[in-house]
Design an enzyme around this catalytic site. Structure first.
Site, PDB file in Angstrom:
ATOM      1  N   ARG A  91      26.207  75.845  49.268  1.00  0.00           N
ATOM      2  CA  ARG A  91      26.824  77.233  49.140  1.00  0.00           C
ATOM      3  C   ARG A  91      27.605  77.623  47.882  1.00  0.00           C
ATOM      4  O   ARG A  91      28.269  76.576  47.267  1.00  0.00           O
ATOM      5  CB  ARG A  91      27.838  77.096  50.341  1.00  0.00           C
ATOM      6  CG  ARG A  91      27.167  77.086  51.895  1.00  0.00           C
ATOM      7  CD  ARG A  91      28.250  77.294  52.898  1.00  0.00           C
ATOM      8  NE  ARG A  91      28.851  75.933  52.956  1.00  0.00           N
ATOM      9  CZ  ARG A  91      30.029  75.723  52.657  1.00  0.00           C
ATOM     10  NH1 ARG A  91      30.791  76.273  52.137  1.00  0.00           N
ATOM     11  NH2 ARG A  91      30.437  74.414  52.742  1.00  0.00           N
ATOM     12  N   TYR A 219      18.907  78.785  49.391  1.00  0.00           N
ATOM     13  CA  TYR A 219      19.587  77.633  49.752  1.00  0.00           C
ATOM     14  C   TYR A 219      20.250  77.645  51.270  1.00  0.00           C
ATOM     15  O   TYR A 219      21.333  78.476  51.236  1.00  0.00           O
ATOM     16  CB  TYR A 219      20.539  76.870  48.654  1.00  0.00           C
ATOM     17  CG  TYR A 219      21.256  75.521  49.430  1.00  0.00           C
ATOM     18  CD1 TYR A 219      20.716  74.537  49.627  1.00  0.00           C
ATOM     19  CD2 TYR A 219      22.448  75.848  50.075  1.00  0.00           C
ATOM     20  CE1 TYR A 219      21.173  73.429  50.224  1.00  0.00           C
ATOM     21  CE2 TYR A 219      23.121  74.737  50.682  1.00  0.00           C
ATOM     22  CZ  TYR A 219      22.513  73.491  50.656  1.00  0.00           C
ATOM     23  OH  TYR A 219      23.175  72.598  51.361  1.00  0.00           O
ATOM     24  N   GLY A 221      23.022  77.033  53.663  1.00  0.00           N
ATOM     25  CA  GLY A 221      24.290  77.971  54.104  1.00  0.00           C
ATOM     26  C   GLY A 221      24.401  79.389  53.487  1.00  0.00           C
ATOM     27  O   GLY A 221      25.035  80.245  54.234  1.00  0.00           O
ATOM     28  N   LYS A 228      26.775  79.421  58.896  1.00  0.00           N
ATOM     29  CA  LYS A 228      28.239  79.492  58.533  1.00  0.00           C
ATOM     30  C   LYS A 228      28.433  81.209  58.428  1.00  0.00           C
ATOM     31  O   LYS A 228      29.711  81.526  58.925  1.00  0.00           O
ATOM     32  CB  LYS A 228      28.310  78.964  57.096  1.00  0.00           C
ATOM     33  CG  LYS A 228      28.106  77.596  56.928  1.00  0.00           C
ATOM     34  CD  LYS A 228      29.024  76.507  57.678  1.00  0.00           C
ATOM     35  CE  LYS A 228      28.455  75.277  57.136  1.00  0.00           C
ATOM     36  NZ  LYS A 228      29.442  74.310  57.845  1.00  0.00           N
ATOM     37  N   HIS A 248      34.814  75.068  63.107  1.00  0.00           N
ATOM     38  CA  HIS A 248      33.977  74.173  62.262  1.00  0.00           C
ATOM     39  C   HIS A 248      34.304  72.834  62.833  1.00  0.00           C
ATOM     40  O   HIS A 248      34.965  72.066  61.992  1.00  0.00           O
ATOM     41  CB  HIS A 248      34.514  74.192  60.888  1.00  0.00           C
ATOM     42  CG  HIS A 248      33.486  73.748  59.875  1.00  0.00           C
ATOM     43  ND1 HIS A 248      33.951  73.294  58.445  1.00  0.00           N
ATOM     44  CD2 HIS A 248      32.440  73.229  59.944  1.00  0.00           C
ATOM     45  CE1 HIS A 248      32.967  72.934  57.896  1.00  0.00           C
ATOM     46  NE2 HIS A 248      31.967  73.157  58.558  1.00  0.00           N
ATOM     47  N   SER A 270      34.690  68.873  54.384  1.00  0.00           N
ATOM     48  CA  SER A 270      33.397  68.245  54.049  1.00  0.00           C
ATOM     49  C   SER A 270      33.502  66.690  53.415  1.00  0.00           C
ATOM     50  O   SER A 270      34.978  66.443  52.805  1.00  0.00           O
ATOM     51  CB  SER A 270      32.588  68.999  53.147  1.00  0.00           C
ATOM     52  OG  SER A 270      33.377  69.093  51.930  1.00  0.00           O
ATOM     53  N   CYS A 272      33.956  63.995  54.982  1.00  0.00           N
ATOM     54  CA  CYS A 272      34.930  63.295  55.835  1.00  0.00           C
ATOM     55  C   CYS A 272      34.074  62.502  57.154  1.00  0.00           C
ATOM     56  O   CYS A 272      34.586  61.841  57.956  1.00  0.00           O
ATOM     57  CB  CYS A 272      35.982  63.874  56.412  1.00  0.00           C
ATOM     58  SG  CYS A 272      37.255  64.329  55.302  1.00  0.00           S
ATOM     59  N   ASP A 299      28.650  70.417  63.866  1.00  0.00           N
ATOM     60  CA  ASP A 299      29.136  71.140  62.954  1.00  0.00           C
ATOM     61  C   ASP A 299      30.240  72.467  63.472  1.00  0.00           C
ATOM     62  O   ASP A 299      31.028  72.690  62.939  1.00  0.00           O
ATOM     63  CB  ASP A 299      27.993  71.736  61.839  1.00  0.00           C
ATOM     64  CG  ASP A 299      28.445  72.571  60.665  1.00  0.00           C
ATOM     65  OD1 ASP A 299      29.372  71.771  60.031  1.00  0.00           O
ATOM     66  OD2 ASP A 299      27.779  73.419  60.329  1.00  0.00           O
ATOM     67  N   ARG A 399      19.393  67.727  51.973  1.00  0.00           N
ATOM     68  CA  ARG A 399      19.477  67.861  53.386  1.00  0.00           C
ATOM     69  C   ARG A 399      18.411  67.615  54.133  1.00  0.00           C
ATOM     70  O   ARG A 399      17.234  67.460  53.643  1.00  0.00           O
ATOM     71  CB  ARG A 399      20.124  69.445  53.748  1.00  0.00           C
ATOM     72  CG  ARG A 399      21.246  69.907  52.830  1.00  0.00           C
ATOM     73  CD  ARG A 399      22.510  69.775  53.859  1.00  0.00           C
ATOM     74  NE  ARG A 399      23.761  70.087  53.026  1.00  0.00           N
ATOM     75  CZ  ARG A 399      24.813  70.090  53.667  1.00  0.00           C
ATOM     76  NH1 ARG A 399      25.012  69.955  55.038  1.00  0.00           N
ATOM     77  NH2 ARG A 399      26.166  70.205  53.091  1.00  0.00           N
ATOM     78  N   ASP A 525      33.737  51.959  64.724  1.00  0.00           N
ATOM     79  CA  ASP A 525      35.111  51.390  64.936  1.00  0.00           C
ATOM     80  C   ASP A 525      36.212  52.691  65.330  1.00  0.00           C
ATOM     81  O   ASP A 525      37.071  52.244  65.833  1.00  0.00           O
ATOM     82  CB  ASP A 525      35.626  50.405  63.991  1.00  0.00           C
ATOM     83  CG  ASP A 525      34.975  49.010  64.232  1.00  0.00           C
ATOM     84  OD1 ASP A 525      35.088  48.666  65.266  1.00  0.00           O
ATOM     85  OD2 ASP A 525      34.484  48.701  63.126  1.00  0.00           O
TER      86      ASP A 525
HETATM   87  O1  SAT Z   1      25.000  74.775  53.549  1.00  0.00           O
HETATM   88  S1  SAT Z   1      25.540  74.833  54.747  1.00  0.00           S
HETATM   89  O2  SAT Z   1      26.709  75.597  54.577  1.00  0.00           O
HETATM   90  O3  SAT Z   1      24.664  74.956  55.720  1.00  0.00           O
HETATM   91  C1  SAT Z   1      26.246  73.190  54.917  1.00  0.00           C
HETATM   92  C2  SAT Z   1      27.515  73.047  54.290  1.00  0.00           C
HETATM   93  O4  SAT Z   1      27.479  73.203  53.318  1.00  0.00           O
HETATM   94  O5  SAT Z   1      28.315  72.549  55.121  1.00  0.00           O
HETATM   95 MN    MN Z   2      29.827  72.385  57.933  1.00  0.00          MN
END
Ligand code: SAT
Ligand code: MN
Length: 614
Positions: A91, A219, A221, A228, A248, A270, A272, A299, A399, A525
């Site tokens: 993105r 690409y 997103g 998004k 989100h 992101s 995490c 997501d 991805r 855990d």
């Molecule tokens: O590319 S997406 O926005 O679909 C996934 C992301 O970057 O969180």
């Molecule tokens: Mn996301």
């Protein structure tokens, strides 16, 4: 001669229109497609009907042109590989715009341009962009078609890759057009690959026009406009107008040995581990007792107040667009299993001997005879951990696009018309010191404040300086379709109309010791922390009141079967007052950046926090 060409094109155009009239009589849809086709000038217009026959024909066509490569049918049935242009792998926040009539509506966190100016710029880029190409018309639904939650969209695109991804990520088909009927209430999306020119790449939202426009990218997103662009940016705008929330967030169900399931939604910046948490596998000792985790979404969550006064959530998507690198049968066996069929892989390594795929962190057997994400011959000797971006076989942001229904732990409520009732909302971040393992907010307003100050620190793995704090409120910094301050106000307002609101928590799996090692084991855990959260929601366990919120008593975090002492848990739960004081300064700067729409309540919470810290 000119007249001949005009006549010829007019004739061609009438034929194009005949094609689109077959699918719907909705005049708002037809006239918009007509208008967009007149600008982009496709050779053909093809409606996507959601049928397997049509999808199969498109896969075959994409394979014949090299847009896709079919993978080993025995090992990865119905799976395909795609490579994007090398300049088009993520993105692009710098080229993402919210074009509201005034800049103030978009706020200081979003890029803004005057709508008229932007339309003019975009229409230039779109002019003739589909000449010699096919325009695909994708009618799709975010949410189960016909449900109260569902919102409909139509994406026009000249990319088969986009069509095939949308078929996985959203609910596509003629039933969407039937559900839409004669209504003008749908989101318009126009995507043209054009020249994949970075300098002219735009991802633009016109919230007041229900319109999304994307050009010069191929690409994820940037081009799967249901995700998004619609389900977060446009939906957050609609949610504020209509009294609901687009967040989100992952959604998971935690089943206890008695068979009761409690639902949690959670927002993380992101990197995490959101997808990992959404598909968590409980530690052995919990599994034996009968605990299970069910994934509703990884997501995006749409949340509405139910008739019973609780907050109900659906995942508006139909699949997962997950990061491949690091996914393996230890970190996330459920995600890996999900990708074993009906999946499109983007920018991963192609193993030529087996006609399968590979990525860094999948296993210790990198293929010897392989093609990297750029399309060049590759073997592991090229890989230099210190320079991942340039030498990795799979792009770090490569991805998989996989169907939710293929996930072994998908919730039985995934297709529910009403969604699931949320007991707890969890915010998280990656903090070396500041945030303890878990804490609970004092109430909804304080919880919204906790969301507004969410942050992550950059790690050594990312480019740039280590330990730099990036504030990412509710993990929505790049995804709020209006002014961030107004978005916080909407959070506060929602708290007043949810009689039985979820409790709000904050977690941090990433505290480090003096040597910089993670203290908490994480992954499965994390369930131990989720159990405490649910116990708090049910008033089953006490907590310690601190300056930042309620923190668990160390002995209330179940550490059975863990190689961790109670003292370590105590350390994980301490509130580091000095680092919080530093953080308060950083929060003030960030609030100033968000500007004068920050609600007074947030400043009150900030002042109260500062006072409690002493
Ligand atoms: O590319 S997406 O926005 O679909 C996934 C992301 O970057 O969180
Ligand atoms: Mn996301």
């Amino acid at each position: 001669m000119i007249i001949y060409y005009i006549a010829k094109y007019a004739f061609h155009f009438v034929n194009l229109l005949k094609e689109i009239m077959n699918m719907t009589n909705n005049k708002y849809v037809l006239s918009w497609i007509e208008e967009m086709a007149a600008i982009t000038k496709p050779d053909k217009i093809v409606w996507i009907d959601g049928s397997e026959e049509q999808a199969e024909a498109l896969r075959a066509e994409a394979c014949s042109t090299g847009e896709l490569q079919k993978l080993n049918e025995e090992i990865l049935p119905n799976c395909y590989l795609h490579r994007t242009a090398v300049n088009d792998v993520a993105r692009v926040e710098g080229r993402t715009f919210i074009c509201t009539p005034t800049k103030e509506e978009a706020g200081n966190i979003n890029n803004w341009m005057d709508p008229a100016e932007m339309y003019e710029k975009l229409y230039k880029l779109y002019t003739g962009a589909m000449q010699g190409r096919t325009m695909y018309v994708i009618p799709y639904s975010m949410g189960v078609v016909g449900s109260d939650f569902a919102k409909y969209g139509i994406e026009l695109t000249d990319s088969i890759y986009v069509v095939l991804n949308m078929l996985i990520m959203t609910r596509v088909g003629t039933n969407v057009l039937e559900a839409l009927g004669d209504s003008p209430d749908y989101i318009k999306g126009l995507h043209a690959k054009a020249d994949i020119d970075e300098e002219n790449r735009y991802i633009v939202h016109f919230p007041q026009d229900n319109t999304i426009m994307s050009v010069n990218s191929g690409y994820g997103g940037n081009v799967l406009l249901g995700k998004k662009c619609f389900a977060l940016r446009i939906a957050s705008y609609l949610g504020r107008k209509e009294g609901w929330m687009a967040e989100h967030m992952l959604i998971l169900g935690l089943e206890n040995p008695e068979g009761e399931i409690k639902y949690i939604s959670a927002a993380f910046p992101s990197a995490c581990g959101k997808t990992n948490l959404a598909m968590l596998i409980p530690p052995e000792i919990f599994k034996k007792q009968g605990y299970k985790v069910w994934c509703v979404g990884d997501d995006i969550a749409w949340l509405r107040v139910g008739k019973d006064g609780r907050l109900w959530a659906v995942n508006p998507e139909n699949g997962f667009f997950g990061v491949a690198p690091g996914t393996n049968d230890k970190s996330n066996p459920n995600a890996l299993a999900t990708t074993m069929r009906d999946t499109i892989f983007t920018n991963v390594v192609h193993d030529l001997d087996n006609n399968t795929v590979w990525w860094e962190g999948l296993n210790d057997n990198p293929p010897a005879n392989a093609i990297d994400w750029r399309g060049n011959p590759w073997d592991i000797s090229k890989y230099d951990k210190a320079n991942k971006a340039a030498t990795a076989g799979a792009h770090p942001n490569s991805r998989f696009t996989a169907l939710a229904k293929n996930c072994p732990c998908i919730s039985s409520e995934f297709d529910s018309l009403t969604g699931v009732p949320i007991s707890a909302i969890v915010f998280g971040g990656r903090r070396a010191k500041t945030a303890p393992l878990v804490y609970q907010s004092f109430n909804w307003q304080h919880g919204a404040f906790v969301g507004s100050i969410m942050a992550s620190e950059t790690t050594a793995a990312a480019a740039g300086a280590v330990g730099v704090v990036r504030r990412d409120p509710m993990a929505m910094r790049p995804f709020v379709g209006y002014n961030m301050g107004d978005y916080w106000k909407h959070w506060l307002d929602m708290g007043k109309v949810i009689p039985n609101a979820p409790k709000i928590f904050h977690v941090n799996w990433f505290r480090t010791d003096a040597d910089g090692h993670f203290i908490w084991p994480g992954f499965g855990d994390n369930m131990r922390v989720l159990n405490w959260i649910i116990d708090r929601c049910e008033d089953k366990v006490d907590a310690v009141e601190t300056a930042i919120g309620y923190v668990p008593k160390a002995e209330d975090i179940n550490i059975e079967g863990l190689d961790i002492s109670l003292d370590t848990i105590r350390e994980l739960l301490t509130v580091d007052v000095e680092s919080w004081k530093e953080d308060v300064q950083n929060i003030k700067e960030f609030y100033a950046l968000v500007g004068d729409h920050v609600p007074a309540e947030m400043y009150e919470e900030l002042a109260a926090l500062e006072a409690r810290l002493g």
